[in-house]
Write an enzyme that holds these catalytic residues in place. Sequence first.
Site, short mmCIF file in Angstrom:
data_model
loop_
_atom_site.label_atom_id
_atom_site.label_comp_id
_atom_site.label_asym_id
_atom_site.label_seq_id
_atom_site.Cartn_x
_atom_site.Cartn_y
_atom_site.Cartn_z
N TYR A 116 0.63 -1.13 0.07
CA TYR A 116 -0.22 -0.30 0.22
C TYR A 116 0.74 1.14 0.33
O TYR A 116 0.61 2.56 0.06
CB TYR A 116 -0.95 -0.30 1.16
CG TYR A 116 -2.17 -1.34 1.16
CD1 TYR A 116 -2.75 -1.27 0.49
CD2 TYR A 116 -1.26 -2.02 2.28
CE1 TYR A 116 -3.52 -2.36 0.71
CE2 TYR A 116 -2.24 -3.31 2.21
CZ TYR A 116 -3.17 -3.62 1.26
OH TYR A 116 -4.29 -4.76 1.01
N ARG B 204 6.50 0.05 9.14
CA ARG B 204 6.85 -0.78 7.82
C ARG B 204 6.78 0.41 6.70
O ARG B 204 6.01 1.33 6.91
CB ARG B 204 6.19 -2.04 7.13
CG ARG B 204 5.17 -2.37 7.13
CD ARG B 204 4.75 -2.97 6.57
NE ARG B 204 3.50 -3.36 5.47
CZ ARG B 204 2.56 -4.20 4.71
NH1 ARG B 204 2.88 -5.16 5.15
NH2 ARG B 204 2.43 -3.75 3.67
N GLY B 205 8.16 -0.41 5.92
CA GLY B 205 7.69 0.27 3.84
C GLY B 205 8.08 1.60 4.47
O GLY B 205 9.24 2.02 4.22
N GLU B 206 7.30 3.14 4.01
CA GLU B 206 7.45 4.07 3.68
C GLU B 206 6.86 5.31 4.05
O GLU B 206 6.76 5.57 5.42
CB GLU B 206 7.85 4.21 2.15
CG GLU B 206 8.31 6.10 2.49
CD GLU B 206 8.75 6.25 1.14
OE1 GLU B 206 8.88 4.86 0.03
OE2 GLU B 206 8.19 7.76 0.30
N ASP B 207 5.40 4.97 4.40
CA ASP B 207 4.77 5.55 4.81
C ASP B 207 3.92 5.36 6.10
O ASP B 207 4.13 6.85 6.44
CB ASP B 207 3.41 5.22 3.63
CG ASP B 207 1.85 7.30 4.48
OD1 ASP B 207 2.60 7.88 4.22
OD2 ASP B 207 0.86 6.80 4.90
N SER B 208 3.96 4.37 6.69
CA SER B 208 3.71 3.90 8.40
C SER B 208 4.66 4.82 8.87
O SER B 208 4.78 4.81 9.65
CB SER B 208 3.42 3.01 8.51
OG SER B 208 4.70 1.70 8.21
N ASP C 134 2.84 3.01 -2.58
CA ASP C 134 3.16 3.80 -3.38
C ASP C 134 1.81 4.41 -2.81
O ASP C 134 1.47 6.04 -3.38
CB ASP C 134 3.18 2.77 -4.84
CG ASP C 134 4.58 2.13 -4.58
OD1 ASP C 134 5.36 2.89 -4.24
OD2 ASP C 134 3.68 0.71 -4.24
#
Length: 402
Positions: free
Chosen positions: A29, A291-295, A31
């Site tokens: 999610y 995790r990832g980028e946005d969170s 991107d």
Amino acid sequence: MPDTAPPNASRNDFPVLRWEIFCAVVDNYGDIGVCWRLARQLAHDYGQQVRLWVDDLGAFSRLAPGLDSGRERQSLNGVTVHHWPRQGGPFAVPADLGQVVVEAFACPLPDEAEAAMARQSPPPVWLNLEYLSAEAWVEDCHRMVSRHPRLGLDKHFFFPGFTPRTGGLLREAGLIEARCRFQAPGSGERQAFLAVQGIDLAPGEQLVNLFAYASPRLADLFQAMNGHDAPPTRLLLLDRHAREAASAWSGEALSEGRPLRVGALTLHPLPFLPQEGFDRLLWSADLNLVRGEDSFVRAQWAARPFVWQIYPQDEEAHRIKLEAFLERYRAGLPTAAADALTGFWRTWNDAAPGDAGLAGAWAAFSTALPALAAHAEAWCDRLADQENLAAALVRFCANRLK
Ligand code: TRH
């Protein structure tokens, strides 16, 4: 207009530009999560006219439940959203192609759009919005230009980041103030929000969010949180990997809204929330595992201790990114807390099953939580002094189009 600016420029400081943002949902999610926040902020905070082209409206509708994934074109939160069927034949370029074209995370643009950009006079400002990294080279590459060999168009590389010589981070107007109000003791906002989610904490029970990729470390964490002398903890299981791992570990098929108590630990699966609700979950917790980028960014705006599970990349490139962030983030922490942070983050990202390392790393990390809580607030305050990414983008484009 200077290319750098004070942190809190408002919509009146910028001309209204027309934007095309192209987003290909690679997986997960992140991107669409980033693109949707950017599009909304451009429209709402800076009065920009934004068209968002997205190839997977199904993934998108999970973060934005107001979206109808069956519609080719719709308006939501001041943004015009278009379905972009990437394999569906030639791309129908709108006659009023925008003055700014953003390819998010290097997603290839339709050939027809590139050709139309070359015909437009003046040509649109073409931006590749890059992934976030704390690595030092980002400052040198931010705003670099590459000329298209055939069309002669310039493409600008725009890097989010943590320093004033990068594009900064997405931070919508009023975010910090809203979060402070929510977290203020006695405001009642947190309690009311948690009640709506069906989360009834016992006195003294700590609240932890778990948003993670599949990893054997999840079971290790459940074990550690349930260990001897562990404090009562409500662990909110967000999305499927956390829930599946908790079901496997507990031997019970966990379902949304039905918490399971195992010793000191209550495993509490939650449904996927809209982004606004997700942010409030982060604001509510004592600790966020993201995790990832946005969170990862939103956990920093939550100003609470957090743990980052980085998106795994080929050839272990993500480890360099993890270390680069750790180096910046741990600066200013007392040595014991800095070591505990580094130790746990590394262990959490190291998927070596059967390694007994997590229990010890968790114990040290838990002890450091008070120091990490104070540090998270100071870090957030410092970041909020920088210009935000949406403002930096509008300023950059307005200057190019003068
Ligand atoms: O989903 P992710 O793992 O996304 C990743 C990363 O962005 C990675 O860098 C990228 O290469 C890869 O996708 C393709 O994690 P991330 O970035 O935190 O995005 C999750 C989004 O989902 C974020 O916008 C928050 C949102 N979300 C909700 O809105 N509600 C929820 O309940 C949950 C759990 C998440």
